[in-house]
Design a protein around this motif. Structure first.
Motif, PDB file in Angstrom:
ATOM      1  N   THR A  70      51.283  40.815   0.904  1.00  0.00           N
ATOM      2  CA  THR A  70      50.448  42.005   0.709  1.00  0.00           C
ATOM      3  C   THR A  70      50.352  42.749   2.023  1.00  0.00           C
ATOM      4  O   THR A  70      50.535  42.167   3.088  1.00  0.00           O
ATOM      5  CB  THR A  70      48.996  41.656   0.340  1.00  0.00           C
ATOM      6  N   ALA A  71      50.001  44.013   1.928  1.00  0.00           N
ATOM      7  CA  ALA A  71      49.751  44.787   3.139  1.00  0.00           C
ATOM      8  C   ALA A  71      48.514  45.632   2.932  1.00  0.00           C
ATOM      9  O   ALA A  71      48.297  46.189   1.854  1.00  0.00           O
ATOM     10  CB  ALA A  71      50.950  45.658   3.478  1.00  0.00           C
ATOM     11  N   LEU A  72      47.704  45.736   3.959  1.00  0.00           N
ATOM     12  CA  LEU A  72      46.544  46.618   3.931  1.00  0.00           C
ATOM     13  C   LEU A  72      46.999  48.022   4.324  1.00  0.00           C
ATOM     14  O   LEU A  72      48.064  48.187   4.915  1.00  0.00           O
ATOM     15  CB  LEU A  72      45.475  46.111   4.899  1.00  0.00           C
ATOM     16  N   PRO A  73      46.200  49.026   3.996  1.00  0.00           N
ATOM     17  CA  PRO A  73      46.582  50.414   4.294  1.00  0.00           C
ATOM     18  C   PRO A  73      46.976  50.628   5.754  1.00  0.00           C
ATOM     19  O   PRO A  73      47.875  51.426   6.052  1.00  0.00           O
ATOM     20  CB  PRO A  73      45.323  51.206   3.959  1.00  0.00           C
ATOM     21  N   ARG A  76      48.308  45.886   8.339  1.00  0.00           N
ATOM     22  CA  ARG A  76      48.144  44.440   8.462  1.00  0.00           C
ATOM     23  C   ARG A  76      48.783  43.759   7.255  1.00  0.00           C
ATOM     24  O   ARG A  76      48.581  44.196   6.125  1.00  0.00           O
ATOM     25  CB  ARG A  76      46.646  44.082   8.491  1.00  0.00           C
ATOM     26  N   ARG A  77      49.530  42.690   7.511  1.00  0.00           N
ATOM     27  CA  ARG A  77      50.201  41.996   6.410  1.00  0.00           C
ATOM     28  C   ARG A  77      49.638  40.601   6.253  1.00  0.00           C
ATOM     29  O   ARG A  77      49.289  39.965   7.236  1.00  0.00           O
ATOM     30  CB  ARG A  77      51.703  41.918   6.695  1.00  0.00           C
ATOM     31  N   GLN A  78      49.519  40.153   5.028  1.00  0.00           N
ATOM     32  CA  GLN A  78      49.132  38.774   4.781  1.00  0.00           C
ATOM     33  C   GLN A  78      50.103  38.167   3.785  1.00  0.00           C
ATOM     34  O   GLN A  78      50.314  38.733   2.696  1.00  0.00           O
ATOM     35  CB  GLN A  78      47.701  38.677   4.242  1.00  0.00           C
ATOM     36  N   ILE A  79      50.683  37.043   4.137  1.00  0.00           N
ATOM     37  CA  ILE A  79      51.535  36.313   3.205  1.00  0.00           C
ATOM     38  C   ILE A  79      50.649  35.351   2.433  1.00  0.00           C
ATOM     39  O   ILE A  79      50.002  34.486   3.016  1.00  0.00           O
ATOM     40  CB  ILE A  79      52.655  35.574   3.948  1.00  0.00           C
ATOM     41  N   GLY A  94      50.032  40.761  -9.372  1.00  0.00           N
ATOM     42  CA  GLY A  94      50.412  42.157  -9.165  1.00  0.00           C
ATOM     43  C   GLY A  94      50.526  42.958 -10.436  1.00  0.00           C
ATOM     44  O   GLY A  94      49.809  42.772 -11.399  1.00  0.00           O
ATOM     45  N   GLY A  97      53.294  48.956  -9.196  1.00  0.00           N
ATOM     46  CA  GLY A  97      52.783  49.711  -8.055  1.00  0.00           C
ATOM     47  C   GLY A  97      51.746  48.988  -7.228  1.00  0.00           C
ATOM     48  O   GLY A  97      51.260  49.529  -6.245  1.00  0.00           O
ATOM     49  N   ALA A  98      51.408  47.774  -7.603  1.00  0.00           N
ATOM     50  CA  ALA A  98      50.426  47.052  -6.795  1.00  0.00           C
ATOM     51  C   ALA A  98      51.025  46.745  -5.431  1.00  0.00           C
ATOM     52  O   ALA A  98      52.235  46.599  -5.297  1.00  0.00           O
ATOM     53  CB  ALA A  98      50.027  45.763  -7.504  1.00  0.00           C
ATOM     54  N   ASP A  99      50.180  46.635  -4.445  1.00  0.00           N
ATOM     55  CA  ASP A  99      50.681  46.369  -3.103  1.00  0.00           C
ATOM     56  C   ASP A  99      50.841  44.880  -2.872  1.00  0.00           C
ATOM     57  O   ASP A  99      50.449  44.346  -1.847  1.00  0.00           O
ATOM     58  CB  ASP A  99      49.756  46.987  -2.056  1.00  0.00           C
ATOM     59  N   LEU A 100      51.382  44.218  -3.864  1.00  0.00           N
ATOM     60  CA  LEU A 100      51.728  42.811  -3.754  1.00  0.00           C
ATOM     61  C   LEU A 100      53.177  42.714  -4.170  1.00  0.00           C
ATOM     62  O   LEU A 100      53.546  43.232  -5.210  1.00  0.00           O
ATOM     63  CB  LEU A 100      50.857  41.959  -4.694  1.00  0.00           C
ATOM     64  N   ASP A 191      51.752  35.868   9.913  1.00  0.00           N
ATOM     65  CA  ASP A 191      51.209  36.558   8.740  1.00  0.00           C
ATOM     66  C   ASP A 191      50.824  35.580   7.641  1.00  0.00           C
ATOM     67  O   ASP A 191      49.962  35.862   6.817  1.00  0.00           O
ATOM     68  CB  ASP A 191      52.223  37.574   8.204  1.00  0.00           C
TER      69      ASP A 191
END
Lengths: 257, 257
Positions: A70-73, A76-79, A94, A97-100, A191
């Motif tokens: 995922t990524a925040l606006p 920042r990325r989180q696995i 997800g 279009g989800a940010d996952l 991440d």
DNA sequence: CGGCGTTTTGAGAGGCATCAACACCTGTGG
DNA sequence: CCACAGGTGTTGATGCCTCTCAAAACGCCG
């Protein structure tokens, strides 16, 4: 098993795994193959992304390393989770279009199973339902352990848990220990662990100094005493014998030797 | 919806929820009641714990607040998930003796459904399978959002996301905003957010100073502009309209007014 | 060899934890 | 009615851990 190794009744004891892909210890392919389109192999380059869209797909990792990211606006990325050979990848979160997304952190081979087409027919299949339930149960377990890691473990503990997990996932038995090739960069590790690439590098140096592991190259390490490494983390590794089960772990390790 | 509000096809659009317990918006009771023992209500005092053991049970929170908790050997506690009225609690992770338990953070009323007894018969039920799948899907979504929160959000962001989520979960519409009664202590909040009780208290003071919320008492607050509060967190709240769905949220809010 | 990406290491700053003291509330008992 | 104890919440001082920014070392490949 519970997080710290307390045993509970395995829901699948006694049934040998039905594998199709060589390193695939999961039974889903075997259960599926009778009534669904055969699993499709897919080759992914490093950095390639998959989008599940609105369909319901399950991937088995045959080779390489895939991640749910995922990524925040602000970037920042989180696995959220890592999948190594033999793991199932089932991005239920997800949607269009989800940010996952699913990303290959290394060139990878995946087996794709699309459960959308005959979802209704499959819903009547008790064996498949049970198998799907087992899959999501495992996913919830892994995600919960990862959540506790991020919430309550400090950097050193996170890294030791990560290295232990990677030994179980990817380690090859070698004279007097385990040899592991890490297929991800420092930034990917960071991440995943909710840290920073520089911090990960620094902690790796500390691990080396503590002689918990030997680093042959930036991407290869060697663990002589896995018990010692494991005990530095106050939590059982999701792919270790305590959580995955000793039998299944043995089967996976023996595939790699 | 995705984490940041991107819409995807809701799997349950068009079907009105079948509720048995008054605040229960979940359909599981309705689906179950035809072939399983009726849901059993349970009263829990604050601090009481439930153990799922080897059986497979699902609880619906009717009143109060329940949590999935873990503790590390040295006593550090992490709350994996919170369940407020209308939520389902389905501790698929644990098992006999595992260090994961369900705890009532306030005096609570739960509806217990035991799926163990006629598990085999139920496996043939397509409607139930679909409903169970929807439940675990929601659980994976919530856990993933919480994981990202712990991995990548700082204290202020975590608290704002938490407060936003509590407004959606427990808020009562009031003149010019939302009034919320927090049924947990600072320490519980801290254990949920991976912080420290003192830090939570300090951040609450900062939130008050920023006028994002007004604190009437240590356990009651008021939010005038929920958009402002929400925008301080770079992630959608698990119980907000973006993730839960606007229709279901409306139904739950209207139960409380 | 030179460019590029990755990793390592350093210096400084900031955020959060820890320890401690104090305020507040509630219920109990004198 | 007041004193007191115990639980909870707030606030302050201090230290440690991790992030940020920066520079240098290393490996890889054209």
């Amino acid at each position: 098993m519970g997080f710290n190794g307390t045993r509970y009744a395995a829901p699948d004891s006694g049934q040998p795994p039905l594998a199709i892909c060589p390193p695939c210890v999961n039974r889903i392919c075997g259960v599926m193959s009778e009534k669904a389109p055969a699993p499709r192999p897919r080759e992914l380059q490093r950095g390639a992304r998959l989008d599940a869209g609105t369909s319901f797909k399950v991937w088995t990792v045959v080779d390489g390393l895939a991640a749910l990211c995922t990524a925040l606006p602000d970037g920042r990325r989180q696995i959220v989770s890592l999948s190594t050979p033999g793991d199932l990848l089932c991005p239920m979160v997800g949607g269009e279009g989800a940010d996952l997304w699913v990303e290959a952190l290394t060139a990878s081979r995946l087996c794709e199973l699309d459960l959308t087409q005959n979802a209704r027919a499959l819903a009547d299949d008790a064996a498949l339902s049970a198998e799907l339930f087992r899959i999501v149960q495992r996913q919830v377990t892994c995600t919960s352990i990862h959540l506790i890691t991020l919430g309550r473990l400090d950097g050193m503990e996170r890294v030791c848990l990560f290295l232990t997990d990677m030994v179980w996932r990817l380690g090859v038995r070698s004279e007097g220990g385990w040899r592991v090739h890490l297929p991800l960069s420092r930034e990917d590790i960071a991440d995943y662990l909710g840290l920073n690439a520089e911090t990960v590098s620094r902690i790796f140096s500390r691990v080396k100094k503590s002689k918990l592991a030997t680093f042959i190259s930036p991407t290869d390490f060697f663990v002589r005493d896995i018990e010692a490494l494991q005990s530095r983390a106050p939590l059982a590794a999701p792919h270790g014998p305590e959580v995955l089960g000793r039998d299944q772990l043995e089967a996976m390790v023996s595939c790699r030797t």
